[in-house]
Design a protein around this motif. Structure first.
Motif, PDB file in Angstrom:
ATOM      1  N   LEU A 142       0.858  -1.343   0.052  1.00  0.00           N
ATOM      2  CA  LEU A 142       0.097   0.153   0.162  1.00  0.00           C
ATOM      3  C   LEU A 142       0.787   1.276   0.045  1.00  0.00           C
ATOM      4  O   LEU A 142       0.520   2.173  -0.749  1.00  0.00           O
ATOM      5  CB  LEU A 142      -1.018  -0.019   1.134  1.00  0.00           C
ATOM      6  N   GLU A 143       1.870   1.250   0.602  1.00  0.00           N
ATOM      7  CA  GLU A 143       2.763   2.215   0.724  1.00  0.00           C
ATOM      8  C   GLU A 143       3.460   2.696  -0.979  1.00  0.00           C
ATOM      9  O   GLU A 143       3.458   3.992  -1.149  1.00  0.00           O
ATOM     10  CB  GLU A 143       3.845   2.109   1.732  1.00  0.00           C
ATOM     11  N   GLN A 144       3.866   1.689  -1.296  1.00  0.00           N
ATOM     12  CA  GLN A 144       4.312   1.874  -2.764  1.00  0.00           C
ATOM     13  C   GLN A 144       3.099   2.259  -3.650  1.00  0.00           C
ATOM     14  O   GLN A 144       3.463   3.070  -4.359  1.00  0.00           O
ATOM     15  CB  GLN A 144       4.643   0.212  -3.245  1.00  0.00           C
ATOM     16  N   ALA A 145       1.874   1.723  -3.608  1.00  0.00           N
ATOM     17  CA  ALA A 145       0.632   2.356  -4.141  1.00  0.00           C
ATOM     18  C   ALA A 145       0.507   3.641  -3.841  1.00  0.00           C
ATOM     19  O   ALA A 145       0.417   4.490  -4.763  1.00  0.00           O
ATOM     20  CB  ALA A 145      -0.525   1.514  -3.939  1.00  0.00           C
ATOM     21  N   ARG A 146       0.708   4.102  -2.718  1.00  0.00           N
ATOM     22  CA  ARG A 146       0.508   5.715  -2.204  1.00  0.00           C
ATOM     23  C   ARG A 146       1.593   6.387  -2.884  1.00  0.00           C
ATOM     24  O   ARG A 146       1.344   7.591  -3.514  1.00  0.00           O
ATOM     25  CB  ARG A 146       0.620   5.577  -0.750  1.00  0.00           C
ATOM     26  N   ALA A 147       2.879   5.913  -2.899  1.00  0.00           N
ATOM     27  CA  ALA A 147       4.147   6.609  -3.571  1.00  0.00           C
ATOM     28  C   ALA A 147       3.801   6.760  -5.209  1.00  0.00           C
ATOM     29  O   ALA A 147       4.163   7.782  -5.676  1.00  0.00           O
ATOM     30  CB  ALA A 147       5.352   5.805  -3.306  1.00  0.00           C
ATOM     31  N   GLU A 148       3.270   5.793  -5.559  1.00  0.00           N
ATOM     32  CA  GLU A 148       2.672   5.963  -7.225  1.00  0.00           C
ATOM     33  C   GLU A 148       1.592   6.759  -7.313  1.00  0.00           C
ATOM     34  O   GLU A 148       1.091   6.594  -8.592  1.00  0.00           O
ATOM     35  CB  GLU A 148       2.906   4.406  -7.806  1.00  0.00           C
ATOM     36  N   GLY A 149       0.907   7.078  -6.312  1.00  0.00           N
ATOM     37  CA  GLY A 149      -0.367   7.833  -6.868  1.00  0.00           C
ATOM     38  C   GLY A 149      -1.546   7.047  -7.018  1.00  0.00           C
ATOM     39  O   GLY A 149      -2.585   7.539  -7.566  1.00  0.00           O
ATOM     40  N   GLU A 150      -1.511   5.732  -6.649  1.00  0.00           N
ATOM     41  CA  GLU A 150      -2.657   4.772  -6.751  1.00  0.00           C
ATOM     42  C   GLU A 150      -3.552   4.882  -5.773  1.00  0.00           C
ATOM     43  O   GLU A 150      -4.671   4.404  -5.947  1.00  0.00           O
ATOM     44  CB  GLU A 150      -2.176   3.497  -6.949  1.00  0.00           C
ATOM     45  N   VAL A 151      -3.254   5.300  -4.622  1.00  0.00           N
ATOM     46  CA  VAL A 151      -4.328   5.661  -3.237  1.00  0.00           C
ATOM     47  C   VAL A 151      -3.770   7.059  -3.081  1.00  0.00           C
ATOM     48  O   VAL A 151      -2.989   7.730  -2.898  1.00  0.00           O
ATOM     49  CB  VAL A 151      -4.130   4.692  -2.210  1.00  0.00           C
ATOM     50  N   ASP A 152      -4.615   7.678  -2.236  1.00  0.00           N
ATOM     51  CA  ASP A 152      -4.625   8.877  -1.616  1.00  0.00           C
ATOM     52  C   ASP A 152      -3.397   8.921  -0.811  1.00  0.00           C
ATOM     53  O   ASP A 152      -2.976   8.305  -0.264  1.00  0.00           O
ATOM     54  CB  ASP A 152      -5.816   9.424  -0.850  1.00  0.00           C
ATOM     55  N   VAL A 153      -2.711  10.217  -0.970  1.00  0.00           N
ATOM     56  CA  VAL A 153      -1.549  10.449  -0.212  1.00  0.00           C
ATOM     57  C   VAL A 153      -1.920  10.544   1.444  1.00  0.00           C
ATOM     58  O   VAL A 153      -0.794  10.131   1.928  1.00  0.00           O
ATOM     59  CB  VAL A 153      -0.807  11.915  -0.660  1.00  0.00           C
ATOM     60  N   SER A 154      -3.055  10.867   1.758  1.00  0.00           N
ATOM     61  CA  SER A 154      -3.291  10.915   3.152  1.00  0.00           C
ATOM     62  C   SER A 154      -3.810   9.666   3.823  1.00  0.00           C
ATOM     63  O   SER A 154      -3.879   9.459   4.956  1.00  0.00           O
ATOM     64  CB  SER A 154      -4.612  11.907   3.330  1.00  0.00           C
ATOM     65  N   VAL A 155      -3.528   8.397   2.916  1.00  0.00           N
ATOM     66  CA  VAL A 155      -4.120   7.270   3.436  1.00  0.00           C
ATOM     67  C   VAL A 155      -2.986   6.814   4.519  1.00  0.00           C
ATOM     68  O   VAL A 155      -1.713   6.842   4.357  1.00  0.00           O
ATOM     69  CB  VAL A 155      -4.086   6.161   2.227  1.00  0.00           C
ATOM     70  N   ASP A 156      -3.502   6.271   5.666  1.00  0.00           N
ATOM     71  CA  ASP A 156      -2.618   5.542   6.702  1.00  0.00           C
ATOM     72  C   ASP A 156      -2.297   4.087   6.308  1.00  0.00           C
ATOM     73  O   ASP A 156      -3.445   3.355   6.646  1.00  0.00           O
ATOM     74  CB  ASP A 156      -2.997   5.612   8.211  1.00  0.00           C
TER      75      ASP A 156
END
Length: 198
Positions: A142-156
């Motif tokens: 999920l952290e990789q997805a966040r870094a790549e803009g696939e999930v919201d940057v605010s996601v814990d």
């Protein structure tokens, strides 16, 4: 007996015994039921395991070490984006159960959790360690997805991984009770929405 034969015999006892314990529960399964399922003399059990509790601990490792390894490989698949890895992994599981006329799911770790987590500290700790490892693998993806803009940057990512893991276990339980894969399909649809940036 050579070391290969010893390993094979131990693996047989663990696999067959875990099947019985999953169906009958920890307290409903005795050493006799385990050795009968494996087709071995009762004395052989104590050659490999110090007690029924020791058997349960070793069975957890035997069953879930390879499952965690498969989960890790799926969530690190370089041919897919992080979001695609997560959705593909759960999508394949949902499709597996959807193909069954009367979906069945027998969960060794779930059975032990309900019955023994409070009664046996070693079993409770081993179950928690396995679940935490699963959550950590998902959180990394999920952290990789966040870094790549696939999930919201605010996601814990750690909290979301815990939520997804718990929701999946709950969906499996509902499937087992209702003998229908519909709860899994609902889980997958909601997971896809969760993993879509807004």
């Amino acid at each position: 007996m050579n070391s290969r034969a010893r390993i094979d015999k131990r693996a047989l006892i663990l696999a067959k015994g875990a099947e019985v314990m999953t169906r009958r529960g920890y307290h409903g399964t005795g050493v006799l039921e385990i050795v009968q399922a494996a087709g071995i003399p009762k004395g052989s059990f104590y050659h490999y395991f110090a007690s029924k509790e020791d058997f349960a601990l070793q069975a957890l490792d035997h069953l879930y070490t390879p499952r965690l390894a498969r989960y890790c490989r799926a969530l690190q698949d370089p041919s897919r984006t992080p979001r695609e890895r997560i959705l593909a992994y759960y999508g394949e599981l949902v499709a597996h159960f959807a193909r069954q006329a009367n979906p069945e799911y027998h969960c060794f770790i779930g059975s032990l959790s309900f019955e023994m987590a409070e009664l046996s500290q070693p079993i409770g700790q081993r179950v928690e360690a396995i679940l935490q490892r699963s959550v950590a693998l998902l959180a990394d993806c999920l952290e990789q997805a966040r870094a790549e803009g696939e999930v919201d940057v605010s996601v814990d990512c750690a909290a979301l991984a815990e939520f997804i893991g718990n929701a999946w276990e709950g969906a499996l339980m509902r499937m087992k009770v209702g003998r229908s894969s519909t709860p899994l399909s609902i889980f997958l649809a909601q997971l896809e929405r969760l993993l879509t940036p807004h």
